[in-house]
Design an enzyme around this catalytic site. Structure first.
Site, PDB file in Angstrom:
ATOM      1  N   LYS A   1     -17.424  -9.580  47.173  1.00  0.00           N
ATOM      2  CA  LYS A   1     -16.743  -9.825  45.890  1.00  0.00           C
ATOM      3  C   LYS A   1     -16.016  -8.589  45.338  1.00  0.00           C
ATOM      4  O   LYS A   1     -15.045  -8.724  44.610  1.00  0.00           O
ATOM      5  CB  LYS A   1     -17.752 -10.331  44.851  1.00  0.00           C
TER       6      LYS A   1
ATOM      7  N   ASP B   1     -17.075 -17.282  38.192  1.00  0.00           N
ATOM      8  CA  ASP B   1     -18.489 -17.285  37.784  1.00  0.00           C
ATOM      9  C   ASP B   1     -18.589 -17.250  36.256  1.00  0.00           C
ATOM     10  O   ASP B   1     -19.530 -17.797  35.679  1.00  0.00           O
ATOM     11  CB  ASP B   1     -19.228 -16.071  38.364  1.00  0.00           C
TER      12      ASP B   1
ATOM     13  N   GLY C   1     -31.297  -8.544  34.527  1.00  0.00           N
ATOM     14  CA  GLY C   1     -30.601  -8.260  35.779  1.00  0.00           C
ATOM     15  C   GLY C   1     -29.433  -7.324  35.490  1.00  0.00           C
ATOM     16  O   GLY C   1     -29.016  -7.180  34.326  1.00  0.00           O
TER      17      GLY C   1
ATOM     18  N   ALA D   1     -24.093 -11.181  38.958  1.00  0.00           N
ATOM     19  CA  ALA D   1     -24.319 -12.374  38.143  1.00  0.00           C
ATOM     20  C   ALA D   1     -24.559 -11.973  36.682  1.00  0.00           C
ATOM     21  O   ALA D   1     -24.080 -12.646  35.759  1.00  0.00           O
ATOM     22  CB  ALA D   1     -25.514 -13.152  38.683  1.00  0.00           C
TER      23      ALA D   1
ATOM     24  N   ASN E   1     -32.829  -4.409  32.902  1.00  0.00           N
ATOM     25  CA  ASN E   1     -32.850  -4.425  34.367  1.00  0.00           C
ATOM     26  C   ASN E   1     -33.928  -3.490  34.884  1.00  0.00           C
ATOM     27  O   ASN E   1     -34.232  -2.473  34.260  1.00  0.00           O
ATOM     28  CB  ASN E   1     -31.477  -3.990  34.910  1.00  0.00           C
TER      29      ASN E   1
ATOM     30  N   LYS F   1     -28.543   0.959  35.927  1.00  0.00           N
ATOM     31  CA  LYS F   1     -27.572  -0.121  36.139  1.00  0.00           C
ATOM     32  C   LYS F   1     -27.379  -0.922  34.847  1.00  0.00           C
ATOM     33  O   LYS F   1     -26.267  -1.345  34.531  1.00  0.00           O
ATOM     34  CB  LYS F   1     -28.057  -1.032  37.265  1.00  0.00           C
TER      35      LYS F   1
ATOM     36  N   LEU G   1     -30.256 -18.664  36.465  1.00  0.00           N
ATOM     37  CA  LEU G   1     -29.132 -18.720  37.412  1.00  0.00           C
ATOM     38  C   LEU G   1     -29.610 -19.081  38.818  1.00  0.00           C
ATOM     39  O   LEU G   1     -28.827 -19.489  39.663  1.00  0.00           O
ATOM     40  CB  LEU G   1     -28.350 -17.399  37.426  1.00  0.00           C
TER      41      LEU G   1
ATOM     42  N   TYR H   1     -30.991 -21.483  41.479  1.00  0.00           N
ATOM     43  CA  TYR H   1     -30.958 -22.954  41.525  1.00  0.00           C
ATOM     44  C   TYR H   1     -31.724 -23.557  42.704  1.00  0.00           C
ATOM     45  O   TYR H   1     -31.704 -24.770  42.894  1.00  0.00           O
ATOM     46  CB  TYR H   1     -29.521 -23.495  41.479  1.00  0.00           C
TER      47      TYR H   1
ATOM     48  N   GLY I   1     -29.725 -23.451  37.012  1.00  0.00           N
ATOM     49  CA  GLY I   1     -28.630 -22.691  37.630  1.00  0.00           C
ATOM     50  C   GLY I   1     -27.598 -23.511  38.374  1.00  0.00           C
ATOM     51  O   GLY I   1     -26.477 -23.045  38.591  1.00  0.00           O
TER      52      GLY I   1
HETATM   53  P1  NAP Z   1     -27.384  -8.645  42.815  1.00  0.00           P
HETATM   54  O1  NAP Z   1     -26.021  -8.112  42.529  1.00  0.00           O
HETATM   55  O2  NAP Z   1     -28.072  -8.288  44.086  1.00  0.00           O
HETATM   56  O3  NAP Z   1     -28.338  -8.189  41.585  1.00  0.00           O
HETATM   57  C1  NAP Z   1     -29.681  -8.561  41.563  1.00  0.00           C
HETATM   58  C2  NAP Z   1     -30.343  -7.995  40.307  1.00  0.00           C
HETATM   59  O4  NAP Z   1     -31.693  -8.486  40.279  1.00  0.00           O
HETATM   60  C3  NAP Z   1     -30.409  -6.480  40.302  1.00  0.00           C
HETATM   61  O5  NAP Z   1     -30.112  -6.035  39.010  1.00  0.00           O
HETATM   62  C4  NAP Z   1     -31.857  -6.177  40.693  1.00  0.00           C
HETATM   63  O6  NAP Z   1     -32.415  -5.053  40.047  1.00  0.00           O
HETATM   64  C5  NAP Z   1     -32.588  -7.393  40.160  1.00  0.00           C
HETATM   65  N1  NAP Z   1     -33.785  -7.633  40.978  1.00  0.00           N
HETATM   66  C6  NAP Z   1     -33.847  -7.923  42.305  1.00  0.00           C
HETATM   67  N2  NAP Z   1     -35.126  -8.074  42.699  1.00  0.00           N
HETATM   68  C7  NAP Z   1     -35.884  -7.864  41.599  1.00  0.00           C
HETATM   69  C8  NAP Z   1     -37.290  -7.873  41.364  1.00  0.00           C
HETATM   70  N3  NAP Z   1     -38.168  -8.128  42.353  1.00  0.00           N
HETATM   71  N4  NAP Z   1     -37.740  -7.607  40.116  1.00  0.00           N
HETATM   72  C9  NAP Z   1     -36.866  -7.333  39.117  1.00  0.00           C
HETATM   73  N5  NAP Z   1     -35.522  -7.318  39.269  1.00  0.00           N
HETATM   74  C10 NAP Z   1     -35.038  -7.581  40.504  1.00  0.00           C
HETATM   75  O7  NAP Z   1     -27.412 -10.232  42.757  1.00  0.00           O
HETATM   76  P2  NAP Z   1     -26.473 -11.200  41.875  1.00  0.00           P
HETATM   77  O8  NAP Z   1     -25.294 -11.583  42.660  1.00  0.00           O
HETATM   78  O9  NAP Z   1     -26.299 -10.578  40.545  1.00  0.00           O
HETATM   79  O10 NAP Z   1     -27.404 -12.503  41.790  1.00  0.00           O
HETATM   80  C11 NAP Z   1     -28.584 -12.533  41.027  1.00  0.00           C
HETATM   81  C12 NAP Z   1     -29.181 -13.933  41.048  1.00  0.00           C
HETATM   82  O11 NAP Z   1     -28.278 -14.869  40.469  1.00  0.00           O
HETATM   83  C13 NAP Z   1     -29.455 -14.459  42.469  1.00  0.00           C
HETATM   84  O12 NAP Z   1     -30.656 -15.176  42.445  1.00  0.00           O
HETATM   85  C14 NAP Z   1     -28.309 -15.399  42.737  1.00  0.00           C
HETATM   86  O13 NAP Z   1     -28.660 -16.429  43.634  1.00  0.00           O
HETATM   87  C15 NAP Z   1     -28.063 -15.955  41.347  1.00  0.00           C
HETATM   88  N6  NAP Z   1     -26.662 -16.420  41.174  1.00  0.00           N
HETATM   89  C16 NAP Z   1     -26.477 -17.709  40.828  1.00  0.00           C
HETATM   90  C17 NAP Z   1     -25.204 -18.184  40.627  1.00  0.00           C
HETATM   91  C18 NAP Z   1     -25.009 -19.613  40.226  1.00  0.00           C
HETATM   92  O14 NAP Z   1     -23.887 -20.111  40.367  1.00  0.00           O
HETATM   93  N7  NAP Z   1     -26.013 -20.288  39.723  1.00  0.00           N
HETATM   94  C19 NAP Z   1     -24.097 -17.326  40.797  1.00  0.00           C
HETATM   95  C20 NAP Z   1     -24.335 -15.990  41.152  1.00  0.00           C
HETATM   96  C21 NAP Z   1     -25.635 -15.552  41.352  1.00  0.00           C
HETATM   97  P3  NAP Z   1     -32.208  -3.554  40.613  1.00  0.00           P
HETATM   98  O15 NAP Z   1     -30.923  -3.103  40.009  1.00  0.00           O
HETATM   99  O16 NAP Z   1     -33.406  -2.841  40.103  1.00  0.00           O
HETATM  100  O17 NAP Z   1     -32.187  -3.659  42.115  1.00  0.00           O
END
Ligand code: NAP
Length: 278
Positions: free
Chosen positions: A72, A108, A130, A134, A154, A159, A217, A219, A240
């Site tokens: 992205k 998004d 987060g 997303a 977060n 971040k 988010l 799903y 989500g």
């Molecule tokens: P990303 O860029 O990898 O970011 C993930 C975030 O979650 C980071 O800030 C990370 O914290 C945090 N995280 C990961 N594991 C964790 C844990 N065990 N405990 C606490 N925090 C944790 O991912 P993203 O693209 O933002 O996506 C995040 C979620 O949204 C995913 O589940 C994705 O499937 C969902 N999503 C859904 C849609 C939809 O259309 N419904 C669209 C986009 C994303 P750190 O910074 O500390 O690593």
């Protein structure tokens, strides 16, 4: 008499890995539903091959592309222009052509906002959990909606601080996030997702109340620990899949001008994901 050849318009998704993507199912169904001559394919593109792919988009006349993890941000340097939303989020999830130029958009944000507009009566405070892509789309959407008080939290605080600075919102210490869960709470972490994070909630137990709105988010699975806690607390819930459907609706509208029908589209996704209605 042979039927005249109708040129087929070519669309698709890039990402890596792509095995789980629901986008081909939904967009190809959309082309069939509206009788449009389009085909939507899945193109797994490895990190490091994005430049080649973007050359192919221009050479092969590919009309539209969905962009997912991990590309992205990488595609941004190969487009001719970007929308304000894509610029604000710092990520492109949609490529489209306008006036002979290749544009990047982030649907998004529209996908995130759609179920909140539908719900109406959005709380005046929002906590976004987060700090990844997303979460950035969610904060951009909340800012568009004019939610007066937005805070982010977060696990890695740096971040959260960067996100908060980019959008001019507040930061809450990860350890104290449960104290700010009285309004809208958005789970933009993978906590609760099928696999190693399944069954985990991004909030401590008892943090949600009857005035909260829990927007997950994640799903898959359909019923996450976060949404189960919300139901127990008497809070409103937004699953989500609504955001996923909303971002695809916006892509399809950009590419074709047609609006994917919600009831049938959501039923198609639920059947594919959860086996509902089989
Ligand atoms: P990303 O860029 O990898 O970011 C993930 C975030 O979650 C980071 O800030 C990370 O914290 C945090 N995280 C990961 N594991 C964790 C844990 N065990 N405990 C606490 N925090 C944790 O991912 P993203 O693209 O933002 O996506 C995040 C979620 O949204 C995913 O589940 C994705 O499937 C969902 N999503 C859904 C849609 C939809 O259309 N419904 C669209 C986009 C994303 P750190 O910074 O500390 O690593």
């Amino acid at each position: 008499m042979p039927s005249p050849l109708i040129p087929t318009r070519l669309f698709g998704i890039i990402g890596h890995p792509l095995g789980h993507s629901l986008s081909p199912l939904l967009h190809n169904w959309g082309f069939g539903h509206f009788g449009l001559p389009g085909v939507y394919m899945a193109w797994p593109v490895e990190v490091g091959r994005v430049a080649d792919f973007m050359t192919a988009v221009r050479l092969l006349g590919i009309e539209g592309v969905s962009v997912t993890i991990p590309h992205k941000a990488a595609v941004m340097e190969y487009v001719d222009g970007m929308t304000d939303r894509a610029r604000a989020v710092g990520a492109v999830n949609t490529l489209f052509w306008q006036g002979g130029r290749l544009w990047g958009e982030n649907t998004d944000v529209a996908g995130f906002v759609a179920p909140l507009r539908e719900m109406g009566d959005v709380p005046g405070t929002a906590l976004v959990l987060g700090g990844g892509g997303a979460a950035r789309a969610a904060v951009a959407g909340l800012a568009e909606l004019g939610v007066p008080e937005i805070v982010v939290s977060n696990r890695t605080e740096a971040k959260a601080r960067e996100l908060a600075r980019d959008f001019g919102v507040g930061v809450v210490d990860w350890e104290r996030r449960g104290e700010r869960a009285g309004g809208l709470v958005v789970n933009a972490t993978p906590l609760g997702m099928l696999g190693k994070n399944e069954g985990q909630s991004p909030l401590p137990p008892g943090a949600l109340g009857p005035g909260s709105v829990a927007y997950d988010l994640v799903y898959n699975p359909h019923e996450t620990a976060f949404l189960r806690d919300a139901a127990t607390a008497g809070a409103r819930m937004i699953p989500g899949l609504s955001m996923f459907f909303g971002q695809a609706v916006e892509q399809f509208r950009i590419w074709t001008g047609c609006e994917l029908p919600r009831v049938e589209g959501m039923a198609l996704l639920r059947k594919a994901l959860y086996g509902e209605g089989v």
